[in-house]
Design a protein around this motif. Structure first.
Motif, PDB file in Angstrom:
ATOM      1  N   ALA A 148       1.325  14.430 -29.575  1.00  0.00           N
ATOM      2  CA  ALA A 148       0.071  15.513 -29.420  1.00  0.00           C
ATOM      3  C   ALA A 148       0.731  16.836 -29.326  1.00  0.00           C
ATOM      4  N   LYS A 149       1.995  17.007 -28.923  1.00  0.00           N
ATOM      5  CA  LYS A 149       2.423  18.504 -29.031  1.00  0.00           C
ATOM      6  C   LYS A 149       2.409  18.956 -30.346  1.00  0.00           C
ATOM      7  N   ASP A 150       2.139  18.250 -31.251  1.00  0.00           N
ATOM      8  CA  ASP A 150       2.113  18.963 -32.479  1.00  0.00           C
ATOM      9  C   ASP A 150       0.771  19.389 -32.904  1.00  0.00           C
ATOM     10  N   ILE A 151       0.108  20.557 -32.187  1.00  0.00           N
ATOM     11  CA  ILE A 151      -1.165  20.762 -32.391  1.00  0.00           C
ATOM     12  C   ILE A 151      -1.486  21.652 -33.562  1.00  0.00           C
ATOM     13  N   ALA A 152      -0.506  21.879 -34.243  1.00  0.00           N
ATOM     14  CA  ALA A 152      -0.877  22.555 -35.448  1.00  0.00           C
ATOM     15  C   ALA A 152      -1.566  21.870 -36.509  1.00  0.00           C
ATOM     16  N   HIS A 153      -1.377  20.373 -36.430  1.00  0.00           N
ATOM     17  CA  HIS A 153      -1.965  19.595 -37.390  1.00  0.00           C
ATOM     18  C   HIS A 153      -3.439  19.047 -36.979  1.00  0.00           C
ATOM     19  N   PRO A 154      -4.598  19.401 -37.593  1.00  0.00           N
ATOM     20  CA  PRO A 154      -5.758  19.134 -37.369  1.00  0.00           C
ATOM     21  C   PRO A 154      -6.091  17.528 -37.086  1.00  0.00           C
ATOM     22  N   THR A 189       0.095  24.590 -25.475  1.00  0.00           N
ATOM     23  CA  THR A 189       0.354  23.182 -24.920  1.00  0.00           C
ATOM     24  C   THR A 189      -0.254  22.273 -25.577  1.00  0.00           C
ATOM     25  N   GLU A 190       0.067  21.100 -25.137  1.00  0.00           N
ATOM     26  CA  GLU A 190      -0.708  19.821 -25.794  1.00  0.00           C
ATOM     27  C   GLU A 190      -1.874  19.594 -24.922  1.00  0.00           C
ATOM     28  N   PRO A 191      -2.896  18.830 -25.624  1.00  0.00           N
ATOM     29  CA  PRO A 191      -4.182  18.911 -25.093  1.00  0.00           C
ATOM     30  C   PRO A 191      -4.448  18.237 -23.778  1.00  0.00           C
ATOM     31  N   TYR A 192      -3.576  17.260 -23.369  1.00  0.00           N
ATOM     32  CA  TYR A 192      -3.572  16.334 -22.168  1.00  0.00           C
ATOM     33  C   TYR A 192      -3.410  17.285 -20.872  1.00  0.00           C
ATOM     34  N   SER A 193      -2.169  18.211 -21.027  1.00  0.00           N
ATOM     35  CA  SER A 193      -2.065  19.069 -20.001  1.00  0.00           C
ATOM     36  C   SER A 193      -3.200  20.296 -19.796  1.00  0.00           C
ATOM     37  N   ALA A 194      -3.530  20.599 -21.042  1.00  0.00           N
ATOM     38  CA  ALA A 194      -4.667  21.694 -21.010  1.00  0.00           C
ATOM     39  C   ALA A 194      -5.923  20.995 -20.143  1.00  0.00           C
ATOM     40  N   LEU A 195      -6.178  19.882 -20.729  1.00  0.00           N
ATOM     41  CA  LEU A 195      -7.419  19.137 -20.171  1.00  0.00           C
ATOM     42  C   LEU A 195      -7.286  18.823 -18.383  1.00  0.00           C
ATOM     43  N   ARG A 224     -17.459  16.261 -19.771  1.00  0.00           N
ATOM     44  CA  ARG A 224     -17.203  17.533 -20.090  1.00  0.00           C
ATOM     45  C   ARG A 224     -15.972  17.501 -20.861  1.00  0.00           C
ATOM     46  N   THR A 225     -15.154  16.412 -20.965  1.00  0.00           N
ATOM     47  CA  THR A 225     -14.162  16.270 -21.886  1.00  0.00           C
ATOM     48  C   THR A 225     -14.311  16.713 -23.235  1.00  0.00           C
ATOM     49  N   ILE A 226     -15.395  16.224 -23.907  1.00  0.00           N
ATOM     50  CA  ILE A 226     -15.571  16.676 -25.310  1.00  0.00           C
ATOM     51  C   ILE A 226     -15.923  18.071 -25.439  1.00  0.00           C
ATOM     52  N   GLY A 227     -16.624  18.644 -24.289  1.00  0.00           N
ATOM     53  CA  GLY A 227     -16.995  20.280 -24.286  1.00  0.00           C
ATOM     54  C   GLY A 227     -15.637  20.966 -24.287  1.00  0.00           C
ATOM     55  N   TRP A 228     -14.754  20.451 -23.422  1.00  0.00           N
ATOM     56  CA  TRP A 228     -13.408  21.363 -23.258  1.00  0.00           C
ATOM     57  C   TRP A 228     -12.627  21.258 -24.302  1.00  0.00           C
ATOM     58  N   LEU A 229     -12.592  19.841 -25.192  1.00  0.00           N
ATOM     59  CA  LEU A 229     -11.842  19.919 -26.281  1.00  0.00           C
ATOM     60  C   LEU A 229     -12.398  20.432 -27.511  1.00  0.00           C
ATOM     61  N   THR A 230     -13.998  20.470 -27.673  1.00  0.00           N
ATOM     62  CA  THR A 230     -14.270  21.180 -28.735  1.00  0.00           C
ATOM     63  C   THR A 230     -14.316  22.675 -28.525  1.00  0.00           C
ATOM     64  N   GLN A 231     -14.037  23.312 -27.208  1.00  0.00           N
ATOM     65  CA  GLN A 231     -14.103  24.765 -27.133  1.00  0.00           C
ATOM     66  C   GLN A 231     -12.578  25.097 -27.672  1.00  0.00           C
ATOM     67  N   TRP A 232     -11.642  23.966 -27.126  1.00  0.00           N
ATOM     68  CA  TRP A 232     -10.031  24.164 -27.432  1.00  0.00           C
ATOM     69  C   TRP A 232      -9.849  24.203 -28.982  1.00  0.00           C
ATOM     70  N   GLU A 233     -10.553  23.362 -29.648  1.00  0.00           N
ATOM     71  CA  GLU A 233     -10.233  23.161 -31.215  1.00  0.00           C
ATOM     72  C   GLU A 233     -10.981  24.523 -31.736  1.00  0.00           C
ATOM     73  N   GLU A 234     -12.112  25.170 -31.190  1.00  0.00           N
ATOM     74  CA  GLU A 234     -12.479  26.540 -31.772  1.00  0.00           C
ATOM     75  C   GLU A 234     -11.452  27.340 -31.505  1.00  0.00           C
ATOM     76  N   MET A 235     -11.054  27.379 -30.097  1.00  0.00           N
ATOM     77  CA  MET A 235     -10.051  28.589 -30.012  1.00  0.00           C
ATOM     78  C   MET A 235      -8.786  28.485 -30.975  1.00  0.00           C
ATOM     79  N   LEU A 236      -8.471  27.275 -31.160  1.00  0.00           N
ATOM     80  CA  LEU A 236      -7.324  27.311 -32.159  1.00  0.00           C
ATOM     81  C   LEU A 236      -7.534  27.597 -33.261  1.00  0.00           C
TER      82      LEU A 236
END
Ligand code: SDX
Length: 428
Positions: A151-157, A249-255, A387-399
């Motif tokens: 999951a740390k490899d956040i550069a890969h969609p 950071t990886e998405p689990y810690s961010a979430l 709200r998990t999908i909201g947080w992750l969608t916003q995270w994806e948009e930010m990246l």
């Protein structure tokens, strides 16, 4: 007329033309206003970001004055009326409502991830017997990430997508484990043949029957509550997701960080605080005395007020309606009468009218959750799941936003100038 701001810096008499785009100016355009060449230049000062756009987004639109909330352009009342939560989650993440085929693929790809590693049960068993469910939720989401080092490899969609599916699928399982642990009940494992809400109810309330059969009215009510809580643009916890995520950071810690922000009583923790408040009031005839105390500055009317909504929160209206359907099955939660009367009195009171304080999403939700069989410690967990999908969608948009980089605000320094170190023996 040109889309520019003409600013004269009276300290130097210089005039500047600042471009206006999307009703905003870029804060860095203020830096050219200096009194000397080695000056840092001007900065905007905006504690709590009362008037600062942190990003450009195409996910959720809120009009606070008109009480409008739309996910990807679709009004929240239409989604609550006609969509399922997973359909809404698809819409938020992909930007469009799914076709039949896309929907079944999406549901299957989520429901196949509902199981959590067995080690998570050991983590759960390490908590105090009465640990708050949000504390367990925040910790277990972060711990879950240690099972997926890729999951740390956040550069890969594709890597990001797989973690998003895992998190949306597994947060109800973690939440249900926390619920069962506090009641000293055995964990119930997921049933991926059930709906998203139905599987959650099964993991919470299944007893010795071979297969749990969710009550369709309660299953739908929970699904609607999930839709209403799925995203809400740049609120405190979503801004946390974006800021923490900006360090890559990886998405689990961010979430987990976002859920920690949601836990606060001024944010998602308000739904739990509303029930405590209603219990303290105790009866309708004690409402005037409570309102008097709030107006005297003693505490707040929890579940009221909003940074953006200066009108009725459209979600509160839908939740209030949904409560009636739940009570038809569970029996009426008597606290609803106090809440309705409290709303009526507050909305006629100048103190609240002047400050444009209306019921928000948290005012009625806890009353339904309690009727569904949840104790107040679970209420904010029930906010975090959808709200998990909201947080992750916003995270994806930010990246994916070329404008974005690691977030790092500046400050106004008011502390000491340079001082000489004082040896211990010489300190007074
Ligand atoms: C959520 O941002 C989001 O989108 C969040 C959310 C989401 O979906 O993510 O919608 C979810 O967090 C909803 C909000 C849940 N919180 C509560 O219900 C807690 C109670 N509400 C407040 O504390 C408050 O209204 C906030 C935190 C929600 C908003 O606070 P603001 O915008 O910073 O407003 P403020 O604190 O500056 O208050 C302005 C005035 C003050 O009075 P004065 O100092 O001008 O005399 O209004 C008063 C406040 O004292 N006020 C209240 C009040 N909320 C504000 N007075 C009594 N009761 C309240 N609830």
């Amino acid at each position: 007329m040109p889309d520019t701001l003409t600013v004269t810096d009276n300290r130097t008499g210089k005039t500047f033309e600042i471009p206006i785009t999307d009703e905003t100016i870029r804060a860095v355009d203020l830096r050219q206003m200096k009194t000397a060449p080695d000056d840092f230049g001007l900065m905007p000062y905006d504690p709590a970001y009362m008037n600062t756009a942190s990003c450009k987004s195409r996910i959720t639109f809120i009009d606070g004055d008109l009480g409008i909330l739309r996910y990807r352009g679709y009004p929240i009342d239409q989604l609550a009326e006609s969509a399922s939560y997973l359909e809404t989650a698809y819409l938020l993440y992909h930007g469009e409502l799914p076709t039949e085929a896309q929907s079944s693929d999406w549901i299957a790809s989520i429901m196949r991830h509902v199981m959590v590693p067995e080690g998570m049960t050991k983590l759960m068993n390490g908590f105090r017997h009465d640990a708050h469910s949000m504390g367990m939720f925040v910790s277990s989401v972060a711990a879950l990430g240690t099972y997926y080092p890729e999951a740390k490899d956040i550069a890969h969609p594709e890597v990001r997508r797989r973690q998003i599916l895992r998190l949306v699928a597994k947060v109800p399982t973690l939440a249900a484990f926390a619920f069962r642990y506090r009641r000293n009940l055995p964990f119930i494992y997921p049933d991926q043949e059930l709906s998203y809400a139905g599987n959650f109810l099964s993991m919470l309330f299944k007893k010795t029957e071979l297969r749990y059969k969710p009550n369709p009215v309660l299953e739908r009510a929970l699904d609607i509550l999930f839709i209403l809580h799925a995203d809400h643009e740049q609120n405190c916890s979503t801004s946390t997701m974006r800021l923490v995520g900006s360090s890559h950071t990886e998405p689990y810690s961010a979430l987990a960080a976002s859920a920690a922000a949601l836990y606060g009583p001024l944010h998602g923790g308000a739904n739990e605080a509303v029930l405590t408040m209603l219990r303290e009031i105790g009866s309708k005839d004690r409402i005037p005395e409570f309102i008097k105390r709030v107006k005297g500055g003693e505490g707040r009317l929890m579940g009221f007020g909003h940074r953006v909504y200066k009108n009725y929160d459209p979600r509160a209206r839908i939740i209030k309606r949904t409560a009636e359907e739940v009570f038809d099955v569970t029996g009426k939660n008597p606290l609803i009468d106090i809440a309705v009367e409290l709303e009526r009195i507050a909305l006629e009171d100048e103190y609240f009218i002047k400050r444009k304080l209306y019921p928000n999403v948290d005012f009625y939700s806890g009353i339904i959750y309690e009727a569904l069989g949840f104790t107040p410690d679970m209420f904010t967990v029930l906010f975090a799941i959808p709200r998990t999908i909201g947080w992750l969608t916003q995270w994806e948009e930010m990246l994916n936003d070329a404008d974005q980089k690691i977030g790092r605000p500046r400050q106004i320094y008011l502390g000491y100038g340079e001082r000489k170190f004082v040896p211990m023996a010489d300190r007074k």
